[in-house]
Structure formats: C-alpha cells, structure tokens
Motif scaffolding. Structure first.
Motif, PDB file in Angstrom:
ATOM      1  N   VAL A  97       0.841  -1.200   0.000  1.00 31.38           N
ATOM      2  CA  VAL A  97       0.000   0.000   0.000  1.00 31.38           C
ATOM      3  C   VAL A  97       0.878   1.253   0.000  1.00 31.38           C
ATOM      4  CG1 VAL A  97      -1.764   1.281   1.274  1.00 31.38           C
ATOM      5  CG2 VAL A  97      -1.870  -1.222   1.167  1.00 31.38           C
ATOM      6  N   TYR A  98       0.471   2.242  -0.792  1.00 29.48           N
ATOM      7  CA  TYR A  98       1.246   3.475  -0.852  1.00 29.48           C
ATOM      8  C   TYR A  98       0.313   4.651  -1.148  1.00 29.48           C
ATOM      9  CZ  TYR A  98       0.600   3.413  -5.891  1.00 29.48           C
ATOM     10  OH  TYR A  98       0.035   3.415  -7.142  1.00 29.48           O
ATOM     11  N   SER A  99       0.825   5.861  -0.926  1.00 26.30           N
ATOM     12  CA  SER A  99       0.154   7.081  -1.349  1.00 26.30           C
ATOM     13  C   SER A  99       1.206   8.137  -1.637  1.00 26.30           C
ATOM     14  CB  SER A  99      -0.812   7.598  -0.269  1.00 26.30           C
ATOM     15  OG  SER A  99      -1.361   8.844  -0.669  1.00 26.30           O
ATOM     16  N   PHE A 100       1.027   8.836  -2.743  1.00 18.82           N
ATOM     17  CA  PHE A 100       1.875   9.972  -3.084  1.00 18.82           C
ATOM     18  C   PHE A 100       1.169  11.290  -2.785  1.00 18.82           C
ATOM     19  CE2 PHE A 100       3.504   6.789  -6.317  1.00 18.82           C
ATOM     20  CZ  PHE A 100       4.657   6.498  -5.604  1.00 18.82           C
ATOM     21  N   SER A 101       0.039  11.246  -2.109  1.00 25.46           N
ATOM     22  CA  SER A 101      -0.766  12.437  -1.855  1.00 25.46           C
ATOM     23  C   SER A 101      -0.026  13.423  -0.953  1.00 25.46           C
ATOM     24  CB  SER A 101      -2.099  12.058  -1.228  1.00 25.46           C
ATOM     25  OG  SER A 101      -2.814  11.173  -2.067  1.00 25.46           O
ATOM     26  N   GLU A 102      -0.209  14.700  -1.226  1.00 27.14           N
ATOM     27  CA  GLU A 102       0.473  15.728  -0.445  1.00 27.14           C
ATOM     28  C   GLU A 102       0.065  15.691   1.028  1.00 27.14           C
ATOM     29  OE1 GLU A 102       0.945  20.634  -0.411  1.00 27.14           O
ATOM     30  OE2 GLU A 102      -0.078  19.606  -2.064  1.00 27.14           O
ATOM     31  N   ALA A 103      -1.197  15.361   1.283  1.00 29.27           N
ATOM     32  CA  ALA A 103      -1.672  15.339   2.666  1.00 29.27           C
ATOM     33  C   ALA A 103      -0.987  14.266   3.499  1.00 29.27           C
ATOM     34  CB  ALA A 103      -3.189  15.124   2.705  1.00 29.27           C
ATOM     35  N   PRO A 124      -4.981  17.873   7.156  1.00 29.55           N
ATOM     36  CA  PRO A 124      -6.243  17.703   6.418  1.00 29.55           C
ATOM     37  C   PRO A 124      -5.986  17.613   4.921  1.00 29.55           C
ATOM     38  CG  PRO A 124      -5.973  19.981   7.114  1.00 29.55           C
ATOM     39  CD  PRO A 124      -4.850  19.217   7.755  1.00 29.55           C
ATOM     40  N   GLY A 125      -6.848  16.892   4.245  1.00 28.69           N
ATOM     41  CA  GLY A 125      -6.716  16.746   2.803  1.00 28.69           C
ATOM     42  C   GLY A 125      -7.158  15.375   2.350  1.00 28.69           C
ATOM     43  N   VAL A 126      -7.021  15.135   1.058  1.00 27.73           N
ATOM     44  CA  VAL A 126      -7.428  13.867   0.452  1.00 27.73           C
ATOM     45  C   VAL A 126      -6.192  12.999   0.230  1.00 27.73           C
ATOM     46  CG1 VAL A 126      -8.531  12.757  -1.512  1.00 27.73           C
ATOM     47  CG2 VAL A 126      -9.378  14.963  -0.689  1.00 27.73           C
ATOM     48  N   VAL A 127      -6.271  11.761   0.690  1.00 27.81           N
ATOM     49  CA  VAL A 127      -5.184  10.793   0.512  1.00 27.81           C
ATOM     50  C   VAL A 127      -5.696   9.689  -0.403  1.00 27.81           C
ATOM     51  CG1 VAL A 127      -3.612   9.194   1.653  1.00 27.81           C
ATOM     52  CG2 VAL A 127      -4.292  11.323   2.802  1.00 27.81           C
ATOM     53  N   VAL A 128      -5.074   9.565  -1.573  1.00 26.54           N
ATOM     54  CA  VAL A 128      -5.451   8.532  -2.537  1.00 26.54           C
ATOM     55  C   VAL A 128      -4.530   7.336  -2.340  1.00 26.54           C
ATOM     56  CG1 VAL A 128      -5.847   7.978  -4.952  1.00 26.54           C
ATOM     57  CG2 VAL A 128      -6.163  10.329  -4.147  1.00 26.54           C
ATOM     58  N   LEU A 129      -5.130   6.164  -2.157  1.00 27.02           N
ATOM     59  CA  LEU A 129      -4.373   4.946  -1.871  1.00 27.02           C
ATOM     60  C   LEU A 129      -4.261   4.069  -3.113  1.00 27.02           C
ATOM     61  CD1 LEU A 129      -6.178   3.934   1.446  1.00 27.02           C
ATOM     62  CD2 LEU A 129      -4.081   5.283   1.223  1.00 27.02           C
ATOM     63  N   GLY A 130      -3.128   3.408  -3.232  1.00 30.60           N
ATOM     64  CA  GLY A 130      -2.936   2.436  -4.298  1.00 30.60           C
ATOM     65  C   GLY A 130      -2.163   1.242  -3.786  1.00 30.60           C
ATOM     66  N   CYS A 131      -2.023   0.248  -4.642  1.00 33.00           N
ATOM     67  CA  CYS A 131      -1.243  -0.955  -4.312  1.00 33.00           C
ATOM     68  C   CYS A 131      -0.281  -1.230  -5.459  1.00 33.00           C
ATOM     69  CB  CYS A 131      -2.169  -2.152  -4.088  1.00 33.00           C
ATOM     70  SG  CYS A 131      -1.276  -3.711  -3.779  1.00 33.00           S
ATOM     71  N   ASN A 132       0.993  -1.376  -5.127  1.00 32.72           N
ATOM     72  CA  ASN A 132       2.001  -1.626  -6.157  1.00 32.72           C
ATOM     73  C   ASN A 132       1.831  -2.982  -6.829  1.00 32.72           C
ATOM     74  OD1 ASN A 132       3.514   0.687  -6.369  1.00 32.72           O
ATOM     75  ND2 ASN A 132       4.890   0.166  -4.694  1.00 32.72           N
ATOM     76  N   ILE A 133       1.094  -3.881  -6.197  1.00 35.36           N
ATOM     77  CA  ILE A 133       0.929  -5.231  -6.745  1.00 35.36           C
ATOM     78  C   ILE A 133      -0.364  -5.356  -7.527  1.00 35.36           C
ATOM     79  CG2 ILE A 133       0.979  -7.699  -6.177  1.00 35.36           C
ATOM     80  CD1 ILE A 133       3.487  -6.047  -5.412  1.00 35.36           C
TER      81      ILE A 133
END
Length: 223
Positions: A97-103, A124-133
C-alpha cells in the motif's frame, strides 16, 4: 421525625426528577439524522461524504482501511486530523500500500494479516491509496477538521447519530471530485424526515477486480 423524613424524601425525589428531566431533555434535543443522497440523475450515490460544522465532536473512534478481495474496504474512509488508521490485510495475497498524496505520502511494503503498523494522518486533505501489486486497487481517505462526518452506503443512505437539532453548515465531498476541496451546501436542518440531497455528479460503476497475474501469483506463493 416522620414529617422531617417525609420532607427530606420529597426533596430527594424532586432532585432526582429534576436530574432525570434534564437527561431526557438533552436526549430529546439530539437525533439520528438519516439522509438519502442521490446523484444528478436521481440515483443512489455511494461514497458521498457529508461534513457538519458547529456541532460537538463525537467520541474518539478506531479507523480501519482493510484489504478484501483485492479492494480497499471501505472504498472511502473519513478520519479526523491526527487519527491513526490500521491497515489489516484480509486477503490471501500480500499487498504493498502506498500514497503519493500531499496530505500524507507513505508506504507499507509487502505485508499480510496485521503486519503493517498504523499510519497517523496529521494534515487535512485527500489521501489517494494504491497498491504496487494490484493496479486496480484504489481507495480514499479524507482527513478533515470537521467535528462530524459520515459516508453514504450503497443505497445512498447517510446516518449521523446524536446530531443536535438546528441548522448547521454542511459540506460534501466525493471521490469523483478527489482533487477538489469539500463543497459547501450552506446551513441545513439534517434532522428533517425523508430528506434527500441531490449532488451534481453522476454515479460511477466500479470495475470488478481483475484475475491474478503471474507476478501476483508469485507474491502469493511467498506466504
């Protein structure tokens, strides 16, 4: 003596009645607001976030972003600033799991079960999550300073327990608008019966999770 005891008993009864009336009076001024949220076409809208200002915050809660059937569950999670979120992996494959979001940029390298440490969301802010796999895995964490918030379910229903009576400033947010800040709706009385809020977006249909690739099968065999 009997008269004094009787008078004392009356005073105690009166005090008890006053306390109980105060408790019930407080309870009568809080309600569980139930709102139906629809999209621009009048269809139920899932994952819509309602944010309420000017009301007392609810008690601290635990926050979990699980991974089930190669999806983030829930798809949309709202947490207060400073909250810790647990990331258990309930799948039989490892996730990264990772996020590049500024928050909150962060990374949880390949893990299963409850191996991953909790993550604290300080801004505060929006965190978009992803999975490298698993590229199809996308999730959202909205970190907010609002004291009350709730997310609509698959039927578009939103429940806000113990919301005080009155009109309060309300904002909304949806993952389809992830690059935008919450949008103000003005002051609303959310305790009105059979209330429907229509938001100016169209509901989207989530794509099913794809089958495991050979690379994903290799990671599964590492367990």
């Amino acid at each position: 003596m009997q008269n004094r005891l009787t008078a004392r008993g009356v005073r105690r009864f009166g005090l008890l009645a006053l306390l109980l009336s105060g408790q019930f009076g407080w309870a009568c001024h809080t309600m569980a607001a139930q709102i139906r949220v629809t999209d621009a076409d009048g269809l139920p809208l899932a994952n819509a976030v309602l944010l309420v200002e000017g009301v007392p915050p609810r008690a601290e809660d635990s926050y979990v972003m699980d991974q089930i059937d190669r999806q983030f569950v829930p798809h949309t999670l709202v947490v207060p600033v400073g909250a810790q979120v647990d990331f258990p992996n309930s799948d039989d494959v490892r996730h990264h799991v990772y996020s590049f979001s500024e928050a909150k940029p962060f990374e949880l390298r390949l893990f299963k079960g409850e191996e991953a440490p909790p993550v604290t969301f300080e801004r505060p802010g929006v965190v978009v999550l992803g999975c490298n796999i698993h590229d199809a895995m996308v999730g959202y964490i909205l970190v907010t300073e609002h004291p009350r918030f709730a997310v609509s379910d698959a039927a578009g229903q939103v429940l806000l327990p113990d919301l005080p009576e009155g009109k309060w400033p309300v904002s909304w947010w949806h993952p389809d608008q992830f690059q935008q800040a919450p949008v103000a709706l003005g002051e609303l009385d959310l305790n009105q019966r059979d209330q429907t809020l229509s938001l100016p977006i169209s509901a989207t249909v989530e794509a099913p999770a794809p089958a495991l690739s050979p690379l994903q099968q290799r990671f599964k065999s590492l367990q």
